[in-house]
Design an enzyme around this catalytic site. Structure first.
Site, short mmCIF file in Angstrom:
data_model
loop_
_atom_site.label_atom_id
_atom_site.label_comp_id
_atom_site.label_asym_id
_atom_site.label_seq_id
_atom_site.Cartn_x
_atom_site.Cartn_y
_atom_site.Cartn_z
N SER A 198 -39.48 37.42 6.71
CA SER A 198 -40.09 37.37 7.81
C SER A 198 -41.59 37.05 7.68
O SER A 198 -42.77 37.21 7.28
CB SER A 198 -40.40 39.08 9.05
OG SER A 198 -41.41 38.39 10.19
N HIS A 233 -36.52 34.44 8.54
CA HIS A 233 -36.77 34.98 10.56
C HIS A 233 -38.01 34.62 11.39
O HIS A 233 -39.22 34.66 10.03
CB HIS A 233 -37.02 36.38 10.10
CG HIS A 233 -37.14 37.21 11.23
ND1 HIS A 233 -35.49 37.61 11.91
CD2 HIS A 233 -37.66 37.71 12.14
CE1 HIS A 233 -36.45 37.92 12.79
NE2 HIS A 233 -37.21 38.46 12.66
N ASP A 255 -40.51 35.13 14.23
CA ASP A 255 -41.00 35.56 14.94
C ASP A 255 -41.84 35.27 15.80
O ASP A 255 -42.99 34.81 15.85
CB ASP A 255 -41.71 37.00 14.49
CG ASP A 255 -40.77 38.64 14.10
OD1 ASP A 255 -39.23 38.58 14.82
OD2 ASP A 255 -41.28 38.87 12.45
N MET A 289 -43.96 35.21 19.43
CA MET A 289 -44.72 36.50 20.58
C MET A 289 -45.54 35.42 21.78
O MET A 289 -46.11 34.44 21.27
CB MET A 289 -45.63 37.32 19.98
CG MET A 289 -45.01 37.93 18.61
SD MET A 289 -45.90 39.67 17.59
CE MET A 289 -45.51 39.45 16.76
N HIS A 296 -36.42 35.71 16.03
CA HIS A 296 -36.13 36.15 17.49
C HIS A 296 -37.32 35.74 18.55
O HIS A 296 -38.48 35.84 18.08
CB HIS A 296 -37.07 36.69 16.35
CG HIS A 296 -36.78 38.54 17.33
ND1 HIS A 296 -37.36 39.65 16.21
CD2 HIS A 296 -36.49 38.83 18.31
CE1 HIS A 296 -37.41 40.58 17.47
NE2 HIS A 296 -36.86 40.04 18.74
N MET A 319 -39.17 37.11 21.08
CA MET A 319 -39.67 38.28 22.03
C MET A 319 -41.18 37.87 22.89
O MET A 319 -42.19 37.24 22.98
CB MET A 319 -41.11 38.85 20.94
CG MET A 319 -40.34 39.36 19.77
SD MET A 319 -41.08 40.82 19.15
CE MET A 319 -41.04 39.74 17.70
N MET A 322 -34.42 46.76 17.09
CA MET A 322 -35.89 46.52 16.56
C MET A 322 -35.63 48.82 15.77
O MET A 322 -35.44 49.28 16.60
CB MET A 322 -36.59 46.69 17.81
CG MET A 322 -36.84 45.05 17.92
SD MET A 322 -37.12 43.38 16.22
CE MET A 322 -38.70 44.62 16.10
N ASP A 362 -34.61 45.06 12.07
CA ASP A 362 -36.64 44.62 11.58
C ASP A 362 -36.95 45.54 12.04
O ASP A 362 -37.07 46.04 13.18
CB ASP A 362 -36.39 43.05 13.18
CG ASP A 362 -37.78 42.92 12.78
OD1 ASP A 362 -38.18 42.89 11.60
OD2 ASP A 362 -37.83 41.40 13.33
#
Length: 228
Positions: free
Chosen positions: A17, A42, A44, A46, A75, A77, A146, A184
């Site tokens: 990540s 990966h 992330d 947000m 991913h 979020m 998660m 994760d």
């Protein structure tokens, strides 16, 4: 657009990540883990609403596409992920994972991702009932469990995570489909073994790799631990 991520076949995948990478030298960090044997990268994403933090946008994915030479596992979020999926698909995401707890209609979002030619993923938070995943399995390429509360790197693997992972694995097995089961949060060699025993086969690791004295060794240790 054709995804580089093949349908889940049970092999062990390690996906570092970049949330834990040194952003001053992101390209160098990504190349380091690629040479160390990473399978995916990966990313992330947000939005400061779904989780109390901000991170990467489509521009980051676009800059990594091709240069990283690895599939990009994105991913989301975010609240209302339907607002973002097209821009991330166009930027080069190979897999887009949204949260079942997001405010959009999950079914519509998954169909939209598929229409864009991108692999589909669905994630659950640690306190979400895994049974909620079941109706969506026919559309999924990946389920992400998660194992920390989403939003920040560097957290510890939650003690109830194995039960969550095992419950999702049972749902996937019952579906008869080749679906990756990704974990994760707090993943290192020790917790990767525990997660693998519960049924996971994709392991997202941030600090355990990028903050290690020997990141290549740390990545290899996670992979070896997951080979149960």
């Amino acid at each position: 657009m054709t995804s580089q991520i093949a349908p889940g076949n049970g092999r062990i995948i390690v996906a570092p990540s970049i949330l834990s990478a040194d952003l001053w030298k992101l390209g160098t960090e990504v190349e380091m883990v690629r040479q160390a044997g990473a399978d995916w990268i990966h990313v992330d994403v947000m939005d400061g609403h779904f989780v109390p933090n901000l991170s990467f946008g489509p521009a980051t994915v676009k800059s990594l596409k091709g240069r990283a030479q690895l599939p990009l596992d994105v991913h989301l979020m975010v609240e209302r992920p339907s607002r973002f999926i097209e821009s991330f698909a166009q930027a080069g995401a190979d897999l887009l994972t949204v949260h079942i707890e997001a405010t959009d209609d999950v079914n519509e979002v998954l169909l939209a991702i598929k229409k864009l030619g991108v692999r589909t993923g669905l994630s659950i938070k640690p306190d979400t009932d895994p049974a909620r995943i079941a109706p969506f399995l026919p559309q999924l390429d990946l389920v992400l469990v998660m194992t920390v509360q989403p939003g920040f790197g560097g957290q510890g693997f939650l003690p109830n995570s194995s039960a969550q992972i095992q419950a999702v694995r049972e749902l996937i097995t019952k579906s008869g489909r080749a679906v990756y089961l990704e974990v994760d949060g707090g993943i290192n060699a020790q917790t990767a073994r525990e997660a693998a025993q519960a049924g996971a086969n994709v392991f997202v690791a941030g600090n355990a790799i990028f903050a290690a004295e020997n990141p290549a060794r740390a990545l290899a240790d996670i992979r070896q631990a997951a080979q149960i």
